[in-house]
Design an enzyme around this catalytic site. Structure first.
Site, PDB file in Angstrom:
ATOM      1  N   LYS A  19      61.857  40.800  15.030  1.00 44.15           N
ATOM      2  CA  LYS A  19      62.617  42.025  14.732  1.00 44.15           C
ATOM      3  C   LYS A  19      64.001  41.981  15.395  1.00 44.15           C
ATOM      4  O   LYS A  19      65.013  42.241  14.756  1.00 44.15           O
ATOM      5  CB  LYS A  19      61.847  43.264  15.214  1.00 44.15           C
ATOM      6  CG  LYS A  19      60.481  43.445  14.552  1.00 44.15           C
ATOM      7  CD  LYS A  19      59.798  44.718  15.007  1.00 44.15           C
ATOM      8  CE  LYS A  19      59.438  44.747  16.480  1.00 44.15           C
ATOM      9  NZ  LYS A  19      58.451  43.715  16.894  1.00 44.15           N
ATOM     10  N   ARG A  65      56.632  53.370  15.760  1.00 45.57           N
ATOM     11  CA  ARG A  65      55.453  52.520  15.927  1.00 45.57           C
ATOM     12  C   ARG A  65      54.166  53.311  16.128  1.00 45.57           C
ATOM     13  O   ARG A  65      53.152  52.752  16.522  1.00 45.57           O
ATOM     14  CB  ARG A  65      55.656  51.421  16.948  1.00 45.57           C
ATOM     15  CG  ARG A  65      55.832  51.695  18.330  1.00 45.57           C
ATOM     16  CD  ARG A  65      55.903  50.388  19.140  1.00 45.57           C
ATOM     17  NE  ARG A  65      57.241  49.843  19.210  1.00 45.57           N
ATOM     18  CZ  ARG A  65      57.521  48.620  19.627  1.00 45.57           C
ATOM     19  NH1 ARG A  65      56.582  47.807  19.997  1.00 45.57           N
ATOM     20  NH2 ARG A  65      58.763  48.213  19.697  1.00 45.57           N
ATOM     21  N   ARG A 116      59.403  32.581  24.644  1.00 41.21           N
ATOM     22  CA  ARG A 116      60.678  33.318  24.579  1.00 41.21           C
ATOM     23  C   ARG A 116      61.332  33.401  25.957  1.00 41.21           C
ATOM     24  O   ARG A 116      60.678  33.607  26.973  1.00 41.21           O
ATOM     25  CB  ARG A 116      60.445  34.729  24.063  1.00 41.21           C
ATOM     26  CG  ARG A 116      61.723  35.572  24.155  1.00 41.21           C
ATOM     27  CD  ARG A 116      61.650  36.851  23.406  1.00 41.21           C
ATOM     28  NE  ARG A 116      60.529  37.679  23.788  1.00 41.21           N
ATOM     29  CZ  ARG A 116      60.196  38.804  23.157  1.00 41.21           C
ATOM     30  NH1 ARG A 116      60.899  39.196  22.109  1.00 41.21           N
ATOM     31  NH2 ARG A 116      59.171  39.506  23.552  1.00 41.21           N
ATOM     32  N   ARG A 145      49.790  44.273  23.972  1.00 36.90           N
ATOM     33  CA  ARG A 145      50.770  44.655  22.952  1.00 36.90           C
ATOM     34  C   ARG A 145      50.200  44.434  21.551  1.00 36.90           C
ATOM     35  O   ARG A 145      50.425  45.244  20.659  1.00 36.90           O
ATOM     36  CB  ARG A 145      52.055  43.840  23.134  1.00 36.90           C
ATOM     37  CG  ARG A 145      52.819  44.259  24.370  1.00 36.90           C
ATOM     38  CD  ARG A 145      53.787  43.186  24.810  1.00 36.90           C
ATOM     39  NE  ARG A 145      54.894  43.008  23.907  1.00 36.90           N
ATOM     40  CZ  ARG A 145      55.662  41.917  23.892  1.00 36.90           C
ATOM     41  NH1 ARG A 145      55.405  40.906  24.708  1.00 36.90           N
ATOM     42  NH2 ARG A 145      56.662  41.843  23.052  1.00 36.90           N
TER      43      ARG A 145
HETATM   44  P1  AP5 Z   1      62.209  38.437  18.692  1.00 35.20           P
HETATM   45  O1  AP5 Z   1      63.282  38.511  17.670  1.00 35.20           O
HETATM   46  O2  AP5 Z   1      62.552  38.752  20.099  1.00 35.20           O
HETATM   47  O3  AP5 Z   1      60.924  39.253  18.201  1.00 35.20           O
HETATM   48  P2  AP5 Z   1      60.610  40.816  18.251  1.00 35.20           P
HETATM   49  O4  AP5 Z   1      59.820  41.141  17.042  1.00 35.20           O
HETATM   50  O5  AP5 Z   1      61.879  41.590  18.493  1.00 35.20           O
HETATM   51  O6  AP5 Z   1      59.674  40.834  19.503  1.00 35.20           O
HETATM   52  P3  AP5 Z   1      59.551  41.875  20.697  1.00 35.20           P
HETATM   53  O7  AP5 Z   1      58.620  41.238  21.659  1.00 35.20           O
HETATM   54  O8  AP5 Z   1      60.890  42.271  21.230  1.00 35.20           O
HETATM   55  O9  AP5 Z   1      58.911  43.072  19.963  1.00 35.20           O
HETATM   56  P4  AP5 Z   1      58.096  44.192  20.590  1.00 35.20           P
HETATM   57  O10 AP5 Z   1      58.013  45.122  19.455  1.00 35.20           O
HETATM   58  O11 AP5 Z   1      56.822  43.789  21.216  1.00 35.20           O
HETATM   59  O12 AP5 Z   1      58.992  44.623  21.845  1.00 35.20           O
HETATM   60  P5  AP5 Z   1      60.105  45.746  22.027  1.00 35.20           P
HETATM   61  O13 AP5 Z   1      61.175  45.148  22.840  1.00 35.20           O
HETATM   62  O14 AP5 Z   1      60.442  46.412  20.758  1.00 35.20           O
HETATM   63  O15 AP5 Z   1      61.592  36.955  18.590  1.00 35.20           O
HETATM   64  C1  AP5 Z   1      60.537  36.542  19.458  1.00 35.20           C
HETATM   65  C2  AP5 Z   1      60.694  35.028  19.744  1.00 35.20           C
HETATM   66  O16 AP5 Z   1      60.519  34.299  18.513  1.00 35.20           O
HETATM   67  C3  AP5 Z   1      62.090  34.629  20.258  1.00 35.20           C
HETATM   68  O17 AP5 Z   1      61.942  33.598  21.178  1.00 35.20           O
HETATM   69  C4  AP5 Z   1      62.853  34.167  19.000  1.00 35.20           C
HETATM   70  O18 AP5 Z   1      63.860  33.224  19.308  1.00 35.20           O
HETATM   71  C5  AP5 Z   1      61.702  33.554  18.172  1.00 35.20           C
HETATM   72  N1  AP5 Z   1      61.891  33.708  16.734  1.00 35.20           N
HETATM   73  C6  AP5 Z   1      62.364  34.803  16.071  1.00 35.20           C
HETATM   74  N2  AP5 Z   1      62.380  34.596  14.746  1.00 35.20           N
HETATM   75  C7  AP5 Z   1      61.863  33.344  14.561  1.00 35.20           C
HETATM   76  C8  AP5 Z   1      61.600  32.553  13.402  1.00 35.20           C
HETATM   77  N3  AP5 Z   1      61.845  32.986  12.145  1.00 35.20           N
HETATM   78  N4  AP5 Z   1      61.059  31.310  13.576  1.00 35.20           N
HETATM   79  C9  AP5 Z   1      60.800  30.848  14.828  1.00 35.20           C
HETATM   80  N5  AP5 Z   1      61.032  31.547  15.977  1.00 35.20           N
HETATM   81  C10 AP5 Z   1      61.553  32.784  15.832  1.00 35.20           C
HETATM   82  O19 AP5 Z   1      59.299  46.813  22.901  1.00 35.20           O
HETATM   83  C11 AP5 Z   1      58.904  46.522  24.230  1.00 35.20           C
HETATM   84  C12 AP5 Z   1      58.028  47.628  24.770  1.00 35.20           C
HETATM   85  O20 AP5 Z   1      58.759  48.870  24.770  1.00 35.20           O
HETATM   86  C13 AP5 Z   1      56.761  47.930  23.979  1.00 35.20           C
HETATM   87  O21 AP5 Z   1      55.700  47.071  24.300  1.00 35.20           O
HETATM   88  C14 AP5 Z   1      56.488  49.368  24.415  1.00 35.20           C
HETATM   89  O22 AP5 Z   1      55.968  49.402  25.715  1.00 35.20           O
HETATM   90  C15 AP5 Z   1      57.894  49.961  24.455  1.00 35.20           C
HETATM   91  N6  AP5 Z   1      58.301  50.534  23.171  1.00 35.20           N
HETATM   92  C16 AP5 Z   1      59.297  50.062  22.358  1.00 35.20           C
HETATM   93  N7  AP5 Z   1      59.424  50.824  21.282  1.00 35.20           N
HETATM   94  C17 AP5 Z   1      58.483  51.798  21.383  1.00 35.20           C
HETATM   95  C18 AP5 Z   1      58.125  52.881  20.553  1.00 35.20           C
HETATM   96  N8  AP5 Z   1      58.759  53.122  19.382  1.00 35.20           N
HETATM   97  N9  AP5 Z   1      57.117  53.691  20.975  1.00 35.20           N
HETATM   98  C19 AP5 Z   1      56.473  53.483  22.149  1.00 35.20           C
HETATM   99  N10 AP5 Z   1      56.780  52.462  22.987  1.00 35.20           N
HETATM  100  C20 AP5 Z   1      57.773  51.623  22.596  1.00 35.20           C
END
Ligand code: AP5
Length: 234
Positions: free
Chosen positions: A13, A88, A127, A171
């Site tokens: 994402k 989410r 990552r 997660r």
């Molecule tokens: P990346 O692009 O970082 O993936 P991502 O989907 O953004 O992963 P996140 O871990 O950031 O998502 P998340 O939803 O768990 O965490 P968030 O920060 O939103 O890519 C991941 C890896 O893969 C990287 O190394 C990248 O280089 C690689 N990659 C990407 N695309 C690729 C491809 N096509 N091929 C190969 N490799 C690839 O949230 C964190 C925390 O915040 C949550 O756990 C929760 O506690 C809280 N939170 C956030 N939003 C909410 C909400 N709306 N409600 C409640 N709590 C929330």
């Protein structure tokens, strides 16, 4: 263009959001980034948010919603936005629908990045992120030019606290239990656009582009945000 970007942890994402906001000139609103920033603060709320994130648990809806509304009301979000990692829970999706309906700003599409679980675990455990600009790298598939240093600002890269095995498991559980119903919510509303996230980054972006061209062409004029199933609960 008013977009929601969905997908399990590690689906890409953040990676796609960075590309799409440049391409479509719309601001990205990442709840993960906003919450991590809040977690850096000194107060009790910051401490609680930091603990939840590090353990891979969701932050309560009211906290998240206040932050999202503040950001969506900013002038730069009036001509369009990309929500990364929000909504989410179904309660968040319903609240977003009400917020957008009151402002007569319908969603264009809810993009759902689909990636299988083994690949998600591989991505998350490899990552590394820049603590300053949040650029995301991968030890194997997207290494930085200089080992362990951000390409943009040279800052040493870090592993996120929630990218260790126990937090990854939490997660993924939270995603299956609380976020998967959001996919049904947008499917029923006719807005869900599945994207194959298990292909090279540029090809994922290309598929999104094609899907969005189709969505703009098909967009039905509406005075409401989303015709969602209000009866679904978390
Ligand atoms: P990346 O692009 O970082 O993936 P991502 O989907 O953004 O992963 P996140 O871990 O950031 O998502 P998340 O939803 O768990 O965490 P968030 O920060 O939103 O890519 C991941 C890896 O893969 C990287 O190394 C990248 O280089 C690689 N990659 C990407 N695309 C690729 C491809 N096509 N091929 C190969 N490799 C690839 O949230 C964190 C925390 O915040 C949550 O756990 C929760 O506690 C809280 N939170 C956030 N939003 C909410 C909400 N709306 N409600 C409640 N709590 C929330």
């Amino acid at each position: 263009m008013n977009l929601v970007l969905l997908g399990p942890p590690g689906a890409g994402k953040g990676t796609q959001a960075a590309r799409l906001t440049t391409e479509y000139q719309i601001p990205k609103l990442s709840t993960g980034e906003i919450l991590r920033e809040l977690a850096q603060g000194d107060g009790e709320l910051s401490r609680q948010v930091a603990e939840l994130i590090d353990r891979g648990r969701m932050v309560p809806d009211p906290v998240v919603l206040d932050l999202v509304w503040d950001r969506l009301k900013q002038p730069d979000a009036q001509a369009g936005f990309l929500l990364d990692g929000f909504p989410r829970t179904v309660a968040q999706a319903e609240a977003l629908e009400r917020f957008l309906r009151e402002r007569q700003r319908p969603l264009t599409a809810a993009l759902d990045l689909e990636v299988d679980e083994d690949e998600l675990i591989r991505r998350l455990s490899g990552r590394r992120v820049c603590p300053r600009c949040e650029t995301s790298y991968h030890l194997v598939s997207r290494p930085p030019r200089v080992e362990d240093r951000c390409d943009r600002d040279g800052v040493p890269l870090e592993q996120r606290a929630d990218d260790y095995p126990e937090a990854i498991r939490e997660r993924l559980n939270a995603y299956h239990q609380r976020t998967e119903p959001v996919l049904d919510y947008y499917r029923v509303a006719g807005l869900l656009r599945p994207i194959n996230g298990d292909q090279p980054v540029g090809e994922v972006t290309q598929q999104i582009r094609e899907v969005l061209e189709g969505s703009s062409a098909q967009q039905v004029p509406s005075s409401s945000g989303v015709q969602g199933p209000e009866h679904l609960s978390t």
